[in-house]
Design a protein around this motif. Structure first.
Motif, PDB file in Angstrom:
ATOM      1  N   PRO A  40       0.836  -1.208   0.000  1.00  0.00           N
ATOM      2  CA  PRO A  40       0.000   0.000   0.000  1.00  0.00           C
ATOM      3  C   PRO A  40       0.873   1.262   0.000  1.00  0.00           C
ATOM      4  CG  PRO A  40      -0.858  -1.599   1.556  1.00  0.00           C
ATOM      5  CD  PRO A  40       0.467  -2.128   1.092  1.00  0.00           C
ATOM      6  N   LEU A  41       0.579   2.179  -0.901  1.00  0.00           N
ATOM      7  CA  LEU A  41       1.378   3.400  -1.031  1.00  0.00           C
ATOM      8  C   LEU A  41       1.130   4.309   0.162  1.00  0.00           C
ATOM      9  CD1 LEU A  41       0.755   4.122  -4.825  1.00  0.00           C
ATOM     10  CD2 LEU A  41       2.781   3.071  -3.786  1.00  0.00           C
ATOM     11  N   LYS A  42       2.204   4.742   0.795  1.00  0.00           N
ATOM     12  CA  LYS A  42       2.087   5.597   1.975  1.00  0.00           C
ATOM     13  C   LYS A  42       2.446   7.049   1.698  1.00  0.00           C
ATOM     14  CE  LYS A  42       3.155   1.890   5.261  1.00  0.00           C
ATOM     15  NZ  LYS A  42       4.083   1.451   6.348  1.00  0.00           N
ATOM     16  N   TYR A  43       3.136   7.296   0.594  1.00  0.00           N
ATOM     17  CA  TYR A  43       3.669   8.632   0.337  1.00  0.00           C
ATOM     18  C   TYR A  43       2.760   9.357  -0.650  1.00  0.00           C
ATOM     19  CZ  TYR A  43       7.547  11.990   0.279  1.00  0.00           C
ATOM     20  OH  TYR A  43       8.339  13.094   0.437  1.00  0.00           O
ATOM     21  N   ALA A  44       2.272  10.522  -0.254  1.00  0.00           N
ATOM     22  CA  ALA A  44       1.282  11.239  -1.063  1.00  0.00           C
ATOM     23  C   ALA A  44       1.815  11.579  -2.453  1.00  0.00           C
ATOM     24  CB  ALA A  44       0.841  12.506  -0.341  1.00  0.00           C
ATOM     25  N   GLU A  45       3.098  11.977  -2.542  1.00  0.00           N
ATOM     26  CA  GLU A  45       3.663  12.361  -3.835  1.00  0.00           C
ATOM     27  C   GLU A  45       3.670  11.182  -4.804  1.00  0.00           C
ATOM     28  OE1 GLU A  45       7.654  14.555  -5.660  1.00  0.00           O
ATOM     29  OE2 GLU A  45       7.744  13.567  -3.695  1.00  0.00           O
ATOM     30  N   THR A  46       3.984  10.004  -4.294  1.00  0.00           N
ATOM     31  CA  THR A  46       3.998   8.814  -5.146  1.00  0.00           C
ATOM     32  C   THR A  46       2.588   8.475  -5.615  1.00  0.00           C
ATOM     33  OG1 THR A  46       5.795   8.011  -3.729  1.00  0.00           O
ATOM     34  CG2 THR A  46       4.872   6.460  -5.311  1.00  0.00           C
ATOM     35  N   ALA A  47       1.639   8.491  -4.685  1.00  0.00           N
ATOM     36  CA  ALA A  47       0.257   8.192  -5.054  1.00  0.00           C
ATOM     37  C   ALA A  47      -0.259   9.196  -6.081  1.00  0.00           C
ATOM     38  CB  ALA A  47      -0.618   8.204  -3.798  1.00  0.00           C
ATOM     39  N   ARG A  48       0.049  10.457  -5.876  1.00  0.00           N
ATOM     40  CA  ARG A  48      -0.405  11.503  -6.796  1.00  0.00           C
ATOM     41  C   ARG A  48       0.177  11.294  -8.192  1.00  0.00           C
ATOM     42  NH1 ARG A  48       0.457  15.204  -3.485  1.00  0.00           N
ATOM     43  NH2 ARG A  48       2.559  15.801  -4.131  1.00  0.00           N
ATOM     44  N   ALA A  49       1.461  10.950  -8.246  1.00  0.00           N
ATOM     45  CA  ALA A  49       2.110  10.728  -9.541  1.00  0.00           C
ATOM     46  C   ALA A  49       1.509   9.537 -10.278  1.00  0.00           C
ATOM     47  CB  ALA A  49       3.610  10.524  -9.355  1.00  0.00           C
ATOM     48  N   VAL A  66       8.872   5.921  -8.800  1.00  0.00           N
ATOM     49  CA  VAL A  66       9.849   6.383  -7.809  1.00  0.00           C
ATOM     50  C   VAL A  66      11.157   6.771  -8.489  1.00  0.00           C
ATOM     51  CG1 VAL A  66      11.340   5.600  -5.921  1.00  0.00           C
ATOM     52  CG2 VAL A  66       8.875   5.197  -5.823  1.00  0.00           C
ATOM     53  N   LEU A  67      11.590   5.979  -9.447  1.00  0.00           N
ATOM     54  CA  LEU A  67      12.824   6.310 -10.160  1.00  0.00           C
ATOM     55  C   LEU A  67      12.705   7.646 -10.886  1.00  0.00           C
ATOM     56  CD1 LEU A  67      13.870   2.837 -11.628  1.00  0.00           C
ATOM     57  CD2 LEU A  67      15.044   4.138  -9.841  1.00  0.00           C
ATOM     58  N   LYS A  68      11.550   7.912 -11.489  1.00  0.00           N
ATOM     59  CA  LYS A  68      11.347   9.187 -12.174  1.00  0.00           C
ATOM     60  C   LYS A  68      11.334  10.339 -11.182  1.00  0.00           C
ATOM     61  CE  LYS A  68       8.774   7.249 -16.073  1.00  0.00           C
ATOM     62  NZ  LYS A  68       7.435   7.127 -16.728  1.00  0.00           N
ATOM     63  N   LEU A  69      10.675  10.156 -10.044  1.00  0.00           N
ATOM     64  CA  LEU A  69      10.643  11.199  -9.018  1.00  0.00           C
ATOM     65  C   LEU A  69      12.049  11.469  -8.489  1.00  0.00           C
ATOM     66  CD1 LEU A  69       7.443  10.132  -7.028  1.00  0.00           C
ATOM     67  CD2 LEU A  69       7.695  12.156  -8.483  1.00  0.00           C
ATOM     68  N   ARG A  70      12.802  10.403  -8.231  1.00  0.00           N
ATOM     69  CA  ARG A  70      14.162  10.573  -7.724  1.00  0.00           C
ATOM     70  C   ARG A  70      15.050  11.251  -8.766  1.00  0.00           C
ATOM     71  NH1 ARG A  70      15.770   8.057  -3.166  1.00  0.00           N
ATOM     72  NH2 ARG A  70      17.915   8.185  -3.896  1.00  0.00           N
ATOM     73  N   ALA A  71      14.932  10.837 -10.017  1.00  0.00           N
ATOM     74  CA  ALA A  71      15.755  11.433 -11.070  1.00  0.00           C
ATOM     75  C   ALA A  71      15.460  12.913 -11.221  1.00  0.00           C
ATOM     76  CB  ALA A  71      15.511  10.707 -12.392  1.00  0.00           C
ATOM     77  N   GLY A  72      14.202  13.300 -11.065  1.00  0.00           N
ATOM     78  CA  GLY A  72      13.841  14.708 -11.148  1.00  0.00           C
ATOM     79  C   GLY A  72      14.427  15.552 -10.042  1.00  0.00           C
ATOM     80  N   LYS A  73      14.859  14.883  -8.970  1.00  0.00           N
ATOM     81  CA  LYS A  73      15.484  15.586  -7.842  1.00  0.00           C
ATOM     82  C   LYS A  73      16.995  15.348  -7.797  1.00  0.00           C
ATOM     83  CE  LYS A  73      11.241  14.945  -5.171  1.00  0.00           C
ATOM     84  NZ  LYS A  73      10.612  14.294  -3.994  1.00  0.00           N
ATOM     85  N   GLY A  74      17.535  14.744  -8.849  1.00  0.00           N
ATOM     86  CA  GLY A  74      18.968  14.467  -8.876  1.00  0.00           C
ATOM     87  C   GLY A  74      19.390  13.384  -7.912  1.00  0.00           C
ATOM     88  N   MET A  75      18.479  12.455  -7.596  1.00  0.00           N
ATOM     89  CA  MET A  75      18.756  11.429  -6.602  1.00  0.00           C
ATOM     90  C   MET A  75      19.011  10.052  -7.201  1.00  0.00           C
ATOM     91  SD  MET A  75      18.700  12.934  -3.640  1.00  0.00           S
ATOM     92  CE  MET A  75      18.083  14.386  -2.789  1.00  0.00           C
ATOM     93  N   VAL A  76      19.221   9.994  -8.521  1.00  0.00           N
ATOM     94  CA  VAL A  76      19.643   8.747  -9.174  1.00  0.00           C
ATOM     95  C   VAL A  76      21.002   9.011  -9.807  1.00  0.00           C
ATOM     96  CG1 VAL A  76      19.133   7.053 -10.964  1.00  0.00           C
ATOM     97  CG2 VAL A  76      17.270   8.033  -9.626  1.00  0.00           C
ATOM     98  N   LEU A  77      21.978   8.193  -9.501  1.00  0.00           N
ATOM     99  CA  LEU A  77      23.346   8.455  -9.914  1.00  0.00           C
ATOM    100  C   LEU A  77      23.478   8.551 -11.436  1.00  0.00           C
ATOM    101  CD1 LEU A  77      25.407   6.146  -7.521  1.00  0.00           C
ATOM    102  CD2 LEU A  77      24.965   8.595  -7.315  1.00  0.00           C
ATOM    103  N   ASP A  78      24.164   9.611 -11.862  1.00  0.00           N
ATOM    104  CA  ASP A  78      24.446   9.837 -13.275  1.00  0.00           C
ATOM    105  C   ASP A  78      25.796  10.544 -13.357  1.00  0.00           C
ATOM    106  OD1 ASP A  78      24.688  10.676 -15.890  1.00  0.00           O
ATOM    107  OD2 ASP A  78      22.713  11.591 -16.013  1.00  0.00           O
ATOM    108  N   PRO A  79      26.837   9.873 -13.859  1.00  0.00           N
ATOM    109  CA  PRO A  79      28.179  10.471 -13.892  1.00  0.00           C
ATOM    110  C   PRO A  79      28.237  11.814 -14.619  1.00  0.00           C
ATOM    111  CG  PRO A  79      28.289   8.139 -14.429  1.00  0.00           C
ATOM    112  CD  PRO A  79      26.830   8.499 -14.412  1.00  0.00           C
TER     113      PRO A  79
END
Length: 351
Positions: free
Chosen positions: A189-198, A216-229
């Motif tokens: 069950p989704l607990k995080y409002a931002e994830t549910a909204r997306a 989640v990967l898209k949300l993290r990437a939009g915040k620079g939270m997925v590693l990219d050299p």
């Protein structure tokens, strides 16, 4: 075991910062990890454990001792029970659980680092924490010099904290065991409002596992939270500060400071954090204290995508990073009376 001397540590961290280690040892089995730890302990040599390096701030002078890279591998799935060697890449392990149709860690996708680090700071994001799925942690106890198995309760998990973090010199995590859920290919069950909204659903709903992970990967990437050299916004340790948990009295004083500074109509983020305590947002505090995305003029700056990430723009030193962190801590405290606490582990330096 591989052994190097005067070995650079910066390439082993996501910040890409820090000086060399006197000695760098890479262990690929539990026995090699234990042997290296015992050797350091017997000789009185300082020991630094390195997994994925995503939670380390190493001083510019480096580390005068033995740095031990835990590079063990092992992914074992028995029904809904998962066992990971400490050196397993966490993001890869999450992907494999989703492929297997098991729920419980899908919203922790994209978090850099190794599996062995997950229980140490009770890794969490987007409404999930590993403490809700971990059943046991197998570790080497440097005090008793034995392998031990700690239950979930014995791990003493709390927000970004555990028994291992409280006593960092005692335990070396070797293996982590998790109990996942077979929900017919659906997420927890989704607990995080931002994830549910997306995802276009309500909190508490379940969605297909791969949809939850991909979102989640898209949300993290939009915040620079997925590693990219190629993206300096990801040359960071993710969230540099933990979200403050305040007593009711401290939160009331903080709220008064918010009204005084921002006006009566502004309400700071507030989330229940146990009886008599409220959690607020470190990112909100940083932004409202005047530190916007991209803040800074030097080689260390706040991420252009997320105020909670401090970044190396390519030519920073650890001292550059620490100067920025201290500026943010001082500014938030002056504005709101709240002291931010760094989430990454500092080696040879401090705020």
């Amino acid at each position: 075991m591989q052994e190097l001397h005067d070995a650079p540590l910066a390439p082993l961290t996501t910040f890409r910062l820090g000086g060399p280690a006197d000695r760098l040892v890479t262990a690929t089995s539990d026995d090699e990890v234990i042997a290296a730890v015992r050797e350091a302990d017997d000789s009185g040599t300082p020991l630094l454990l390195i997994g994925g390096g995503s939670n380390l701030v190493v001083g510019d002078k480096g580390f005068a001792g033995t740095a031990l890279v835990v590079a063990t591998r092992g992914f074992t799935l028995d029904g809904t029970l998962l066992e990971l060697a400490a050196g397993e890449v966490w993001s890869d392990a999450v992907a494999r659980t989703v492929e297997a149709g098991l729920a419980g860690v899908e919203c922790l996708a994209g978090i850099p680092g190794s599996a062995g680090a997950t229980p140490i700071q009770n890794v969490g994001a987007y409404g999930q924490e590993v403490s809700s799925t971990i059943t046991e942690v197998v570790a080497y106890d440097r005090t008793t010099r034995e392998r031990v198995t700690l239950t979930n309760e014995q791990c003493a998990f709390s927000y970004r904290h555990s028994r291992f973090k409280a006593d960092p010199e005692r335990y070396v995590v070797l293996r982590v065991r998790y109990r996942l859920e077979d929900a017919g290919g659906l997420s927890a069950p989704l607990k995080y409002a931002e994830t549910a909204r997306a995802l276009g659903v309500e909190p508490g709903d379940r969605v297909p596992l791969d949809a939850a992970r991909d979102t989640v990967l898209k949300l993290r990437a939009g915040k620079g939270m997925v590693l990219d050299p190629e993206d300096h916004d990801t040359w960071s340790a993710g969230s540099f500060f933990t979200n403050p948990i305040l007593t009711d009295t401290a939160f009331a004083a903080f709220h008064a400071r918010v009204r005084e500074r921002l006006g009566d109509g502004v309400l700071p983020p507030a989330y229940p954090a146990g009886e008599g305590h409220t959690k607020t947002s470190a990112a909100w505090l940083i932004d409202k204290a005047g530190f916007a995305k991209g803040y800074g003029t030097g080689p260390a700056r706040i991420s252009t995508k997320h105020t909670l990430a401090l970044t190396n723009r390519g030519a920073a030193t650890t001292e550059d990073l620490l100067a920025l962190a201290r500026e943010v801590v001082a500014g938030v405290h002056e504005a709101f009376g709240v002291t931010l606490v760094n989430e990454p582990v500092t080696v040879g330096v401090s705020l």
